[in-house]
Design a protein around this motif. Structure first.
Motif, PDB file in Angstrom:
ATOM      1  N   VAL A   1       0.844  -1.200   0.000  1.00 16.49           N
ATOM      2  CA  VAL A   1       0.000   0.000   0.000  1.00 16.49           C
ATOM      3  C   VAL A   1       0.876   1.245   0.000  1.00 16.49           C
ATOM      4  O   VAL A   1       0.618   2.207  -0.734  1.00 16.49           O
ATOM      5  N   ALA A   2       1.922   1.250   0.815  1.00 13.76           N
ATOM      6  CA  ALA A   2       2.815   2.410   0.880  1.00 13.76           C
ATOM      7  C   ALA A   2       3.493   2.674  -0.461  1.00 13.76           C
ATOM      8  O   ALA A   2       3.625   3.828  -0.896  1.00 13.76           O
ATOM      9  N   LEU A   3       3.930   1.615  -1.130  1.00 14.13           N
ATOM     10  CA  LEU A   3       4.559   1.765  -2.444  1.00 14.13           C
ATOM     11  C   LEU A   3       3.546   2.230  -3.480  1.00 14.13           C
ATOM     12  O   LEU A   3       3.853   3.088  -4.328  1.00 14.13           O
ATOM     13  N   ASN A   4       2.346   1.680  -3.444  1.00 15.61           N
ATOM     14  CA  ASN A   4       1.327   2.052  -4.414  1.00 15.61           C
ATOM     15  C   ASN A   4       0.958   3.522  -4.282  1.00 15.61           C
ATOM     16  O   ASN A   4       0.697   4.194  -5.289  1.00 15.61           O
ATOM     17  N   TRP A   5       0.937   4.021  -3.055  1.00 16.17           N
ATOM     18  CA  TRP A   5       0.658   5.457  -2.834  1.00 16.17           C
ATOM     19  C   TRP A   5       1.705   6.309  -3.548  1.00 16.17           C
ATOM     20  O   TRP A   5       1.363   7.278  -4.237  1.00 16.17           O
ATOM     21  N   VAL A   6       2.977   5.950  -3.397  1.00 18.21           N
ATOM     22  CA  VAL A   6       4.044   6.720  -4.053  1.00 18.21           C
ATOM     23  C   VAL A   6       3.909   6.640  -5.564  1.00 18.21           C
ATOM     24  O   VAL A   6       4.071   7.640  -6.279  1.00 18.21           O
ATOM     25  N   LEU A   7       3.601   5.474  -6.076  1.00 18.29           N
ATOM     26  CA  LEU A   7       3.469   5.286  -7.521  1.00 18.29           C
ATOM     27  C   LEU A   7       2.384   6.163  -8.126  1.00 18.29           C
ATOM     28  O   LEU A   7       2.436   6.507  -9.307  1.00 18.29           O
TER      29      LEU A   7
ATOM     30  N   ARG B   1       1.713   9.269  -7.273  1.00 13.93           N
ATOM     31  CA  ARG B   1       1.955  10.701  -7.085  1.00 13.93           C
ATOM     32  C   ARG B   1       2.443  11.359  -8.381  1.00 13.93           C
ATOM     33  O   ARG B   1       3.079  10.713  -9.225  1.00 13.93           O
ATOM     34  N   PRO B   2       2.184  12.659  -8.538  1.00 19.56           N
ATOM     35  CA  PRO B   2       2.657  13.379  -9.725  1.00 19.56           C
ATOM     36  C   PRO B   2       4.175  13.313  -9.860  1.00 19.56           C
ATOM     37  O   PRO B   2       4.891  13.273  -8.848  1.00 19.56           O
ATOM     38  N   THR B   3       4.666  13.300 -11.068  1.00 18.73           N
ATOM     39  CA  THR B   3       6.076  13.324 -11.489  1.00 18.73           C
ATOM     40  C   THR B   3       6.797  11.991 -11.311  1.00 18.73           C
ATOM     41  O   THR B   3       7.915  11.844 -11.816  1.00 18.73           O
ATOM     42  N   VAL B   4       6.226  11.025 -10.598  1.00 22.47           N
ATOM     43  CA  VAL B   4       6.970   9.798 -10.289  1.00 22.47           C
ATOM     44  C   VAL B   4       7.112   8.940 -11.544  1.00 22.47           C
ATOM     45  O   VAL B   4       6.123   8.484 -12.117  1.00 22.47           O
ATOM     46  N   SER B   5       8.362   8.726 -11.954  1.00 23.41           N
ATOM     47  CA  SER B   5       8.656   7.874 -13.107  1.00 23.41           C
ATOM     48  C   SER B   5       8.939   6.444 -12.685  1.00 23.41           C
ATOM     49  O   SER B   5       8.524   5.495 -13.353  1.00 23.41           O
ATOM     50  N   SER B   6       9.673   6.287 -11.586  1.00 25.33           N
ATOM     51  CA  SER B   6      10.014   4.948 -11.120  1.00 25.33           C
ATOM     52  C   SER B   6      10.266   4.987  -9.617  1.00 25.33           C
ATOM     53  O   SER B   6      10.759   5.984  -9.084  1.00 25.33           O
ATOM     54  N   VAL B   7       9.920   3.904  -8.949  1.00 30.17           N
ATOM     55  CA  VAL B   7      10.128   3.771  -7.508  1.00 30.17           C
ATOM     56  C   VAL B   7      11.113   2.637  -7.280  1.00 30.17           C
ATOM     57  O   VAL B   7      10.900   1.512  -7.743  1.00 30.17           O
ATOM     58  N   ILE B   8      12.199   2.937  -6.578  1.00 30.71           N
ATOM     59  CA  ILE B   8      13.243   1.944  -6.338  1.00 30.71           C
ATOM     60  C   ILE B   8      12.853   1.061  -5.157  1.00 30.71           C
ATOM     61  O   ILE B   8      12.610   1.553  -4.057  1.00 30.71           O
ATOM     62  N   ILE B   9      12.796  -0.225  -5.411  1.00 27.72           N
ATOM     63  CA  ILE B   9      12.556  -1.185  -4.340  1.00 27.72           C
ATOM     64  C   ILE B   9      13.841  -1.951  -4.082  1.00 27.72           C
ATOM     65  O   ILE B   9      14.673  -2.118  -4.968  1.00 27.72           O
ATOM     66  N   GLY B  10      14.014  -2.405  -2.861  1.00 28.09           N
ATOM     67  CA  GLY B  10      15.171  -3.218  -2.520  1.00 28.09           C
ATOM     68  C   GLY B  10      14.706  -4.502  -1.871  1.00 28.09           C
ATOM     69  O   GLY B  10      13.560  -4.621  -1.446  1.00 28.09           O
ATOM     70  N   ALA B  11      15.585  -5.453  -1.782  1.00 24.62           N
ATOM     71  CA  ALA B  11      15.228  -6.720  -1.145  1.00 24.62           C
ATOM     72  C   ALA B  11      16.494  -7.495  -0.826  1.00 24.62           C
ATOM     73  O   ALA B  11      17.425  -7.541  -1.629  1.00 24.62           O
ATOM     74  N   ARG B  12      16.495  -8.103   0.360  1.00 27.78           N
ATOM     75  CA  ARG B  12      17.608  -8.970   0.739  1.00 27.78           C
ATOM     76  C   ARG B  12      17.331 -10.428   0.400  1.00 27.78           C
ATOM     77  O   ARG B  12      18.223 -11.264   0.487  1.00 27.78           O
ATOM     78  N   ASN B  13      16.083 -10.730   0.035  1.00 22.51           N
ATOM     79  CA  ASN B  13      15.750 -12.109  -0.294  1.00 22.51           C
ATOM     80  C   ASN B  13      14.561 -12.132  -1.249  1.00 22.51           C
ATOM     81  O   ASN B  13      13.945 -11.104  -1.527  1.00 22.51           O
ATOM     82  N   GLU B  14      14.254 -13.309  -1.753  1.00 20.89           N
ATOM     83  CA  GLU B  14      13.184 -13.460  -2.739  1.00 20.89           C
ATOM     84  C   GLU B  14      11.824 -13.075  -2.166  1.00 20.89           C
ATOM     85  O   GLU B  14      10.993 -12.475  -2.864  1.00 20.89           O
ATOM     86  N   GLU B  15      11.573 -13.411  -0.910  1.00 22.95           N
ATOM     87  CA  GLU B  15      10.273 -13.114  -0.301  1.00 22.95           C
ATOM     88  C   GLU B  15      10.005 -11.614  -0.288  1.00 22.95           C
ATOM     89  O   GLU B  15       8.917 -11.161  -0.657  1.00 22.95           O
TER      90      GLU B  15
END
Length: 342
Positions: A273-279, A281-295
């Motif tokens: 939900v938090a990521l979708n909110w950012v996506l 928003r105006p001007t947002v081209s890409s949102v960087i996600i990170g992960a230490r594992n597959e899950e």
């Protein structure tokens, strides 16, 4: 995967991109993020590509260059035109007097080293990691122009610039005919909305797309932080909280409470939900996600392909709203002439 134009350029990027700060694990700060090796990175990249995510972001200072080396090893053998590489430089990496900043000497030297670590002939998006007030913007821009003409970088952007830093650079680029910055890699989240006051309107007006870092508020919106509960033992906030923006606990809990409610309604997780909110928003081209594992990666990939309702967006907006600094609170009183970004 949703694909979007990067600012006003003709370049298309995925709505989600993958950050490699967890690659390498050199030094205490980056060990707290992760220590993904080439084998693990290759598996994570496979998952990303299967989901349509083909943009990978790094920086020369991530694990003192090791993150770029791991990324380069993980993409080796793949068609180069199927991968978008985004990386950054400006901060100190070495003891010498010229091993920092955005001088012609440092940028050219650093880009050549980055190309070697990444195992590629060109960087798709090169961003200045911070503003260098000691180097004239004309020197910076002419150097980037040279690297573009040589085919070593294709698009340019910035990160962690203030509004006047970015506008001064764009004006100089227009004046001299240098390539304009098309990306602003910026901190933006439900608990970090400073980007909205000046950089977002500037991005709309000048065609600079936001590439958002730390969209989960430095780990505060992962769903693991709850009112009245201690930090999870595995939380990187134990080691890196002092590097992130300070926030009052009650404010974070208020935002998480709103996220919990919306997550229950949508059947999604708090970070989704938090990521979708950012996506949205105006001007947002890409949102960087990170992960230490597959899950973690698969959960974050679930932030796309659906939308929050206007009512849910308003509830999250209201819960995360902060008093504006001057002159923005004053301008808000004249919405007829200073409308909010849309």
């Amino acid at each position: 995967m949703d694909y979007r134009r990067l600012g006003a350029s003709g370049f298309t990027v995925p709505a989600l991109s993958f950050g490699t700060g967890t690659f390498g694990g050199k030094g205490e700060f980056f060990q707290a993020w992760g220590a993904t090796d080439v084998t693990e990175a290759r598996r994570l990249i496979d998952i990303c590509l299967d989901a349509g995510l083909n943009m990978f972001d790094s920086a020369d200072i991530y694990s003192a260059g090791a993150a770029e080396e791991v990324l380069g090893g993980a993409i080796k053998g793949r068609p180069r035109d199927s991968i978008i590489i985004s990386t950054k430089a400006t901060f100190r990496l070495g003891d010498g007097p010229n091993q920092v900043g955005s001088s012609r000497y440092h940028i050219v030297d650093t880009v050549h080293k980055q190309l070697k670590r990444l195992g590629t002939d060109y960087i798709d998006l090169f961003q200045l990691h911070g503003f260098d007030a000691m180097t004239p913007v004309e020197e910076v821009l002419s150097t980037l122009d040279q690297l573009v003409r040589e085919g070593k970088i294709r698009y340019t952007g910035v990160s962690n610039f203030s509004g006047w830093h970015l506008m001064k650079s764009l004006a100089a680029a227009d004046r001299h005919g240098f390539p304009r910055y098309v990306a602003n890699q910026t901190y933006y989240s439900l608990v970090g909305r400073d980007y909205e006051w000046e950089l977002m309107p500037l991005g709309l007006e000048q065609g600079v797309g936001a590439v958002v870092w730390s969209p989960l508020g430095w780990g505060r919106l992962t769903g693991k932080i709850r009112r009245g509960q201690p930090l999870p033992e595995t939380s990187r906030l134990h080691k890196t909280a002092d590097a992130g923006p300070p926030l009052e606990d009650e404010y974070v809990y208020k935002v998480v409470d709103a996220l919990d409610a919306v997550a229950a309604e949508t059947g999604k997780t708090v970070p989704q939900v938090a990521l979708n909110w950012v996506l949205g928003r105006p001007t947002v081209s890409s949102v960087i996600i990170g992960a230490r594992n597959e899950e973690q990666l698969r959960q974050n990939l679930g932030a796309v392909g659906w939308s929050l309702t206007p009512e849910q967006v308003k509830r999250l907006d209201d819960a995360s709203a902060r008093p504006a600094a001057y002159p923005y609170w004053h301008q808000a009183g004249f919405a007829e002439r200073n409308p909010a970004p849309v």
